[in-house]
Design an enzyme around this catalytic site. Structure first.
Site, PDB file in Angstrom:
ATOM      1  N   LEU A  17      26.869  -2.836  -2.624  1.00  0.00           N
ATOM      2  CA  LEU A  17      27.675  -2.511  -1.460  1.00  0.00           C
ATOM      3  C   LEU A  17      28.990  -1.860  -1.877  1.00  0.00           C
ATOM      4  O   LEU A  17      29.667  -2.355  -2.780  1.00  0.00           O
ATOM      5  CB  LEU A  17      27.956  -3.793  -0.666  1.00  0.00           C
ATOM      6  CG  LEU A  17      28.042  -3.671   0.852  1.00  0.00           C
ATOM      7  CD1 LEU A  17      26.832  -2.947   1.428  1.00  0.00           C
ATOM      8  CD2 LEU A  17      28.183  -5.061   1.478  1.00  0.00           C
ATOM      9  N   CYS A  97      20.941 -11.169  -1.088  1.00  0.00           N
ATOM     10  CA  CYS A  97      22.390 -11.161  -0.893  1.00  0.00           C
ATOM     11  C   CYS A  97      22.854 -12.495  -0.320  1.00  0.00           C
ATOM     12  O   CYS A  97      22.320 -12.951   0.697  1.00  0.00           O
ATOM     13  CB  CYS A  97      22.787 -10.012   0.040  1.00  0.00           C
ATOM     14  SG  CYS A  97      24.563  -9.915   0.301  1.00  0.00           S
ATOM     15  N   ASN A 208      16.439  -8.522 -12.818  1.00  0.00           N
ATOM     16  CA  ASN A 208      17.813  -8.110 -12.534  1.00  0.00           C
ATOM     17  C   ASN A 208      18.750  -9.259 -12.894  1.00  0.00           C
ATOM     18  O   ASN A 208      18.394 -10.418 -12.774  1.00  0.00           O
ATOM     19  CB  ASN A 208      17.909  -7.756 -11.034  1.00  0.00           C
ATOM     20  CG  ASN A 208      19.325  -7.499 -10.555  1.00  0.00           C
ATOM     21  OD1 ASN A 208      19.759  -8.058  -9.549  1.00  0.00           O
ATOM     22  ND2 ASN A 208      20.055  -6.659 -11.247  1.00  0.00           N
ATOM     23  N   GLY A 209      19.960  -8.905 -13.350  1.00  0.00           N
ATOM     24  CA  GLY A 209      20.985  -9.926 -13.587  1.00  0.00           C
ATOM     25  C   GLY A 209      21.493  -9.951 -15.018  1.00  0.00           C
ATOM     26  O   GLY A 209      20.741 -10.252 -15.940  1.00  0.00           O
ATOM     27  N   GLY A 210      22.766  -9.612 -15.192  1.00  0.00           N
ATOM     28  CA  GLY A 210      23.432  -9.785 -16.484  1.00  0.00           C
ATOM     29  C   GLY A 210      22.993  -8.863 -17.598  1.00  0.00           C
ATOM     30  O   GLY A 210      23.278  -9.114 -18.764  1.00  0.00           O
ATOM     31  N   GLY A 230      22.874  -3.360 -12.533  1.00  0.00           N
ATOM     32  CA  GLY A 230      23.887  -3.140 -11.513  1.00  0.00           C
ATOM     33  C   GLY A 230      25.228  -2.750 -12.091  1.00  0.00           C
ATOM     34  O   GLY A 230      25.498  -1.578 -12.356  1.00  0.00           O
TER      35      GLY A 230
END
Length: 325
Positions: A17, A97, A208-210, A230
């Site tokens: 976002l 989210c 996904n993540g880190g 991300g």
């Protein structure tokens, strides 16, 4: 309907976002031709009732996925059809989210507790589009964080034809943690996602993540089908220049940062001619020289000058001259 294209899902950039708008996506596409790009999450309400065009994008961005936020299957189907007709390559449902605003609208991570509703939403969208309908989720929510809870969710949703899941390898705390804290405090559990892939070999699972280096991406890809990155792809965007050759097996020469800027210039000039402001774009490219001598000079000059009335591409040229390459 838009006929389905084969999408390379080895590497994707997470929907973020306020970050992954069309200017950032154009910039990212210059550095990687293979990356699957995602929009920011767009709510069904914004598309159906909003004043602006929330689905605008540049043709160069393909392959491009729209991430939808919502839980009304009829509204989601309408939005999926609109997006497919607009040329999007994929529809992704946000089940990850954790923000309060999202919970109040009954979408995002709280939907993990309602797998039948998620399955109904996926089914409704699949009925009206030919492009893939995918789901991005967490490994759990609050105290519902067992492996059994996760597999029950996957079982119910895949039964309606969803074959592609992106799993953020953290659970979400729906109460007590901010969205930012939910990206950092719940511990990462990559092994759980690896196990999921072993138990569901027929599904395409992205993790996904880190993730913050090409080496980590390669390591994860030994266990899962894809990686979604991300913050690292945003804060240190030049990492994208290695994606095609290092992860996707494409024989592509790595661009220089100077070449990236050169390729952005016509786009920036078009944006300015159409009445846009320079800082709408420079805020996304400010991390291009991350880790290099002079990167601070680049950031500072853009931060101090790009927002000024009438700022043009000479601001970028001057900022670039201050970098020590």
């Amino acid at each position: 309907m838009n006929s389905a294209k084969i999408i390379d899902r080895t590497f994707s950039i997470a929907p973020m976002l306020d970050w992954t708008d069309r200017h950032y996506r154009y910039f990212a596409r210059i550095m990687s031709k293979q990356a699957l790009l995602y929009t920011e999450m767009v709510t069904t309400g914004a598309i159906l009732h909003g004043k602006g065009d929330y689905l605008a994008y540049n043709e160069e961005e393909h392959p491009l996925a729209l991430q939808l936020g919502g839980s009304n299957s009829v509204e989601l189907a309408k939005c999926a059809k609109i997006a497919s007709d607009r040329g999007y390559d994929e529809i992704n449902l946000n089940v990850g989210c954790p923000s309060d605003r999202v919970q109040n609208g009954r979408f995002g991570a709280c939907l993990m507790a309602e797998p039948e509703l998620v399955a109904e939403c996926v089914d409704a969208m699949k009925q009206v589009v030919d492009i893939p309908v995918t789901v991005k989720t967490r490994i759990g929510i609050d105290d519902f964080d067992s492996y059994e809870f996760l597999t029950q969710f996957i079982d119910i949703v895949q039964a309606k034809g969803c074959t592609d899941f992106t799993i953020h390898a953290r659970k979400a705390w729906l109460n007590g943690l901010s969205p930012k804290e939910n990206r950092e405090i719940p511990p990462l559990d990559y092994e759980r996602v690896y196990l999921l892939k072993k138990d569901y070999p027929h599904l395409h699972l992205s993790l996904n993540g880190g993730i913050n280096s090409i080496e980590q991406m390669k390591s994860h890809l030994e266990h899962v089908d894809g990686v979604m990155v991300g913050r690292e792809a945003y804060n240190n965007p030049f990492i994208l220049s290695q994606v095609d050759s290092q992860l996707c097996g494409i024989d592509a020469s790595v661009m220089t940062r100077a070449e990236v800027i050169e390729q952005m210039m016509p786009y920036i000039e078009r944006h300015l001619k159409q009445g846009g402001r320079l800082n709408h774009i420079t805020r996304h490219i400010i991390g291009l020289f991350q880790g290099l001598p002079g990167s601070r000079n680049w950031r500072r000059y853009l931060s101090e000058n790009a927002h000024k009335q009438g700022a043009g591409i000479e601001v970028i040229k001057t900022a670039f001259s201050k970098v020590e390459l």
